[in-house]
Design a protein around this motif. Structure first.
Motif, PDB file in Angstrom:
ATOM      1  N   ASN B  31     -37.401  -0.288 -18.835  1.00  0.00           N
ATOM      2  CA  ASN B  31     -37.607   1.152 -18.846  1.00  0.00           C
ATOM      3  C   ASN B  31     -37.941   1.614 -17.449  1.00  0.00           C
ATOM      4  N   GLN B  33     -38.803   5.466 -15.521  1.00  0.00           N
ATOM      5  CA  GLN B  33     -38.974   6.897 -15.684  1.00  0.00           C
ATOM      6  C   GLN B  33     -39.137   7.551 -14.312  1.00  0.00           C
ATOM      7  N   PHE B  35     -40.660  11.096 -12.609  1.00  0.00           N
ATOM      8  CA  PHE B  35     -41.566  12.203 -12.879  1.00  0.00           C
ATOM      9  C   PHE B  35     -41.605  13.141 -11.666  1.00  0.00           C
ATOM     10  N   GLN B  37     -44.522  15.619 -10.094  1.00  0.00           N
ATOM     11  CA  GLN B  37     -45.915  16.040 -10.214  1.00  0.00           C
ATOM     12  C   GLN B  37     -46.072  17.409  -9.573  1.00  0.00           C
ATOM     13  N   LEU B  43     -47.895  15.549 -14.518  1.00  0.00           N
ATOM     14  CA  LEU B  43     -46.689  14.732 -14.391  1.00  0.00           C
ATOM     15  C   LEU B  43     -45.669  15.193 -15.422  1.00  0.00           C
ATOM     16  N   ASN B  45     -42.065  14.768 -17.126  1.00  0.00           N
ATOM     17  CA  ASN B  45     -40.984  13.797 -17.326  1.00  0.00           C
ATOM     18  C   ASN B  45     -39.648  14.401 -16.894  1.00  0.00           C
ATOM     19  N   TYR B  48     -35.775   9.396 -18.495  1.00  0.00           N
ATOM     20  CA  TYR B  48     -35.982   8.031 -18.966  1.00  0.00           C
ATOM     21  C   TYR B  48     -34.644   7.350 -18.751  1.00  0.00           C
ATOM     22  N   PHE B  86     -42.250  10.793  -8.570  1.00  0.00           N
ATOM     23  CA  PHE B  86     -42.637   9.401  -8.798  1.00  0.00           C
ATOM     24  C   PHE B  86     -41.594   8.689  -9.646  1.00  0.00           C
ATOM     25  N   LYS B  94     -47.611  -1.401 -19.473  1.00  0.00           N
ATOM     26  CA  LYS B  94     -48.066  -0.274 -18.670  1.00  0.00           C
ATOM     27  C   LYS B  94     -46.957   0.197 -17.741  1.00  0.00           C
ATOM     28  N   LEU B  95     -47.134   1.410 -17.198  1.00  0.00           N
ATOM     29  CA  LEU B  95     -46.235   1.896 -16.154  1.00  0.00           C
ATOM     30  C   LEU B  95     -46.794   1.513 -14.792  1.00  0.00           C
ATOM     31  N   PHE B  97     -46.302   2.495 -10.935  1.00  0.00           N
ATOM     32  CA  PHE B  97     -45.754   3.609 -10.174  1.00  0.00           C
ATOM     33  C   PHE B  97     -45.524   3.228  -8.723  1.00  0.00           C
ATOM     34  N   GLY B  98     -44.526   3.884  -8.131  1.00  0.00           N
ATOM     35  CA  GLY B  98     -44.403   3.854  -6.690  1.00  0.00           C
ATOM     36  C   GLY B  98     -45.389   4.834  -6.073  1.00  0.00           C
TER      37      GLY B  98
END
Lengths: 123, 107
Positions: B31, B33, B35, B37, B43, B45, B48, B86, B94-95, B97-98
């Protein structure tokens, strides 16, 4: 669907005080996550729940932090004896992963939806 | 855990310009995603997109899972596109993130 909601949106507290945040996930979402975001960084995982069970906690979650999801619906995150380093945005997310409707393997079931966050400032 | 790198860190655009944001990740993922912000910290979406290409209005995204990268395209940028973008991948439960790409669109 109403989105994920969080309360309060802003909290200013003095060092050493306790604070509690609330998160209401999207209804029927089984999974609920807490993340923390500091200035200029991406969110970092803190903990997550599958229904009322807390399944994982990050090493970022010190003993001063505790999270609950007593009835598998809303969740609270409490920080005891706050420190200036706790100042951050606390984000809550939910996903339908594992729910009766979405199951575990349906494509997109692990998509996470975020609330508006609670911005904590510790003076 | 999976490492996520985003580039560029900052992007300044003139209104109407097109741009491409990149996300590299260190391991195979199920997965991914994207985002946006907003200035209040929410955040939103965008996509996906574990693989393939999707489009939503002026935004589109492509993920090449075998090569471990994803691209977000912004076409005909508007001032409302400003904010931090992001990329996040599912790392077990969990996600991850960069660090994000901060986009500023000037009128």
């Amino acid at each position: 669907d109403t989105g994920v909601s969080q309360d309060p949106r802003h909290k200013i507290t003095k060092r050493g005080q306790n604070v509690t945040f609330r998160c209401d996930p999207i209804s029927e979402h089984n999974r609920l996550y807490w993340y923390r975001q500091t200035l200029g960084q991406g969110p970092e995982f803190l903990t997550y729940f599958q229904n009322e069970a807390q399944l994982e906690k990050s090493r970022l979650l010190s003993d001063r932090f505790s999270a609950e999801r007593p009835k598998g619906s809303f969740s609270t995150l409490e920080i005891q004896r706050t420190e200036q380093g706790d100042s951050a945005m606390y984000l809550c997310a939910s996903s339908p992963m594992g729910s009766r409707k979405h199951g575990t393997y349906r494509l997109g079931a692990d998509t996470q939806y975020f609330g508006p966050g609670t911005r904590l400032t510790v003076l | 855990g999976i490492q996520v790198e985003q580039s560029p860190p900052d992007l300044i655009l003139q209104e109407g310009a097109n741009s491409t944001l990149r996300c590299n990740f260190s391991d195979s993922v199920n997965n991914l995603q994207w985002f946006h912000q907003n200035p209040w910290g929410q955040l939103i979406n965008l996509f996906y997109i574990p693989s393939g290409t999707k489009q939503n209005g002026r935004l589109s995204a492509t993920t090449v899972a075998t090569e471990r990268y994803s691209l977000l395209y912004i076409s005909s940028s508007q001032t409302t596109d400003s904010g931090v973008y992001f990329c996040a991948v599912v790392d077990d439960y969990k996600l991850s993130f960069g660090a994000g790409t901060t986009v500023t669109v000037r009128a």
